[in-house]
Design a protein around this motif. Structure first.
Motif, PDB file in Angstrom:
ATOM      1  N   GLN A   1       0.753  -1.194   0.027  1.00  0.00           N
ATOM      2  CA  GLN A   1       0.023  -0.046  -0.127  1.00  0.00           C
ATOM      3  C   GLN A   1       0.767   1.271  -0.109  1.00  0.00           C
ATOM      4  OE1 GLN A   1      -3.030   0.118   3.144  1.00  0.00           O
ATOM      5  NE2 GLN A   1      -2.827   2.245   3.305  1.00  0.00           N
ATOM      6  N   ASP A   2       0.561   2.394  -0.762  1.00  0.00           N
ATOM      7  CA  ASP A   2       1.141   3.523  -0.769  1.00  0.00           C
ATOM      8  C   ASP A   2       0.856   4.373   0.604  1.00  0.00           C
ATOM      9  OD1 ASP A   2       2.196   6.012  -1.005  1.00  0.00           O
ATOM     10  OD2 ASP A   2       1.006   6.476  -2.878  1.00  0.00           O
TER      11      ASP A   2
ATOM     12  N   LEU B   1       2.717   6.794   1.724  1.00  0.00           N
ATOM     13  CA  LEU B   1       3.371   8.287   1.648  1.00  0.00           C
ATOM     14  C   LEU B   1       2.081   9.211   0.983  1.00  0.00           C
ATOM     15  CD1 LEU B   1       6.827   7.712   0.944  1.00  0.00           C
ATOM     16  CD2 LEU B   1       6.097   8.409   2.765  1.00  0.00           C
ATOM     17  N   GLY B   2       1.425   8.709   0.017  1.00  0.00           N
ATOM     18  CA  GLY B   2       0.472   9.407  -0.656  1.00  0.00           C
ATOM     19  C   GLY B   2       1.242  10.543  -1.314  1.00  0.00           C
ATOM     20  N   ALA B   3       0.787  11.958  -1.092  1.00  0.00           N
ATOM     21  CA  ALA B   3       1.380  12.890  -1.898  1.00  0.00           C
ATOM     22  C   ALA B   3       2.926  13.370  -1.552  1.00  0.00           C
ATOM     23  CB  ALA B   3       0.705  14.290  -1.641  1.00  0.00           C
ATOM     24  N   ASP B   4       3.186  12.614  -0.231  1.00  0.00           N
ATOM     25  CA  ASP B   4       4.724  12.909   0.131  1.00  0.00           C
ATOM     26  C   ASP B   4       5.771  11.933  -0.563  1.00  0.00           C
ATOM     27  OD1 ASP B   4       4.074  15.043   1.932  1.00  0.00           O
ATOM     28  OD2 ASP B   4       3.897  13.481   3.510  1.00  0.00           O
ATOM     29  N   GLY B   5       5.023  11.056  -1.343  1.00  0.00           N
ATOM     30  CA  GLY B   5       5.928  10.037  -2.130  1.00  0.00           C
ATOM     31  C   GLY B   5       6.842  10.713  -2.964  1.00  0.00           C
ATOM     32  N   ASP B   6       6.252  11.737  -3.652  1.00  0.00           N
ATOM     33  CA  ASP B   6       7.174  12.349  -4.781  1.00  0.00           C
ATOM     34  C   ASP B   6       8.114  13.329  -3.859  1.00  0.00           C
ATOM     35  OD1 ASP B   6       5.880  11.318  -7.006  1.00  0.00           O
ATOM     36  OD2 ASP B   6       4.536  13.243  -7.177  1.00  0.00           O
ATOM     37  N   ALA B   7       8.008  13.902  -2.928  1.00  0.00           N
ATOM     38  CA  ALA B   7       8.667  14.779  -2.106  1.00  0.00           C
ATOM     39  C   ALA B   7      10.035  13.737  -1.620  1.00  0.00           C
ATOM     40  CB  ALA B   7       8.011  15.400  -1.019  1.00  0.00           C
TER      41      ALA B   7
END
Length: 65
Positions: free
Chosen positions: A4-5, A7-13
């Protein structure tokens, strides 16, 4: 098994921070950084079963036998 992801939006960061950490390193230095990072994260996780599952998932994802 793909996880499962969390990190959500923080994944790109995080990805960008990881790439920035490798900026200017030689290939050997980059490998050493990755090894240190894996060991630090493993220590943070602290559960052998989880770590073995993560190794299996990463191996399968890389299609390594």
């Amino acid at each position: 098994m793909i996880m499962q992801d969390n990190l959500g939006a923080d994944g790109d960061a995080f990805y960008n921070a990881l790439m920035d950490a490798h900026e200017g390193l030689s290939e050997a230095e980059s490998h050493a950084l990755n090894a240190r990072l894996v060991l630090i994260m493993a220590n943070q996780i602290g559960d052998l079963t989880t770590l073995k599952n993560l190794l299996s998932t990463a191996t399968q994802a890389a299609d390594v036998k």
